[in-house]
Design an enzyme around this catalytic site. Sequence first.
Site, mmCIF file in Angstrom:
data_model
loop_
_atom_site.group_PDB
_atom_site.id
_atom_site.type_symbol
_atom_site.label_atom_id
_atom_site.label_comp_id
_atom_site.label_asym_id
_atom_site.label_seq_id
_atom_site.Cartn_x
_atom_site.Cartn_y
_atom_site.Cartn_z
ATOM 1 C CG HIS A 140 62.076 -53.429 40.779
ATOM 2 N ND1 HIS A 140 62.148 -54.668 40.170
ATOM 3 C CD2 HIS A 140 61.090 -53.515 41.699
ATOM 4 C CE1 HIS A 140 61.241 -55.458 40.719
ATOM 5 N NE2 HIS A 140 60.580 -54.782 41.650
ATOM 6 C CB CYS A 141 57.888 -50.396 38.144
ATOM 7 S SG CYS A 141 56.236 -49.738 38.438
#
Length: 161
Positions: A140-141
Amino acid sequence: AKAAAERRFGRLGKSRIFVLRVGDRKLFIGPHWYCTLIMLAAILGVGLTYTWQVAVDIHILHVSAGYAVTIWSSYALFCCALSDPGIVPAQPNAPGGAGKSWQERVSTGKRVCGPCGIIQPPGGMHCEYCHVCVRGWDHHCPWMSKCIGEDNLGFFYRFLQ
């Protein structure tokens, strides 16, 4: 008219992902959209400062390269930040949400996702931030405002180049 507007922009099920329809394309906006704006500001700030303050004193090719790199970086950011990461549709009657426990490993194709009510595909993972299962989940960025998965990993790598 209100129904048409709702169809153009809306939440993806019970997730924290919003979908904006523009023509025949869908743009996926994640829960950390403000981080994407911060990243865009950093790209434009650094790129344009270099171009206007440094490159102009060196050579016109440096100015051209400064603009090109700034435009390319901004384009690559938007391509990744607005694309579908590979979201696996949840069952309509699924409870949704973050899930009961944090998953440490990607699925082998046998794990049932409680919040989504599906069997996760091999390599899939339920994101505790986006509240969706993603095929080929990488991470997850927050800077991209969403998960990096099977369908946007190429865009993410292009952004990093």
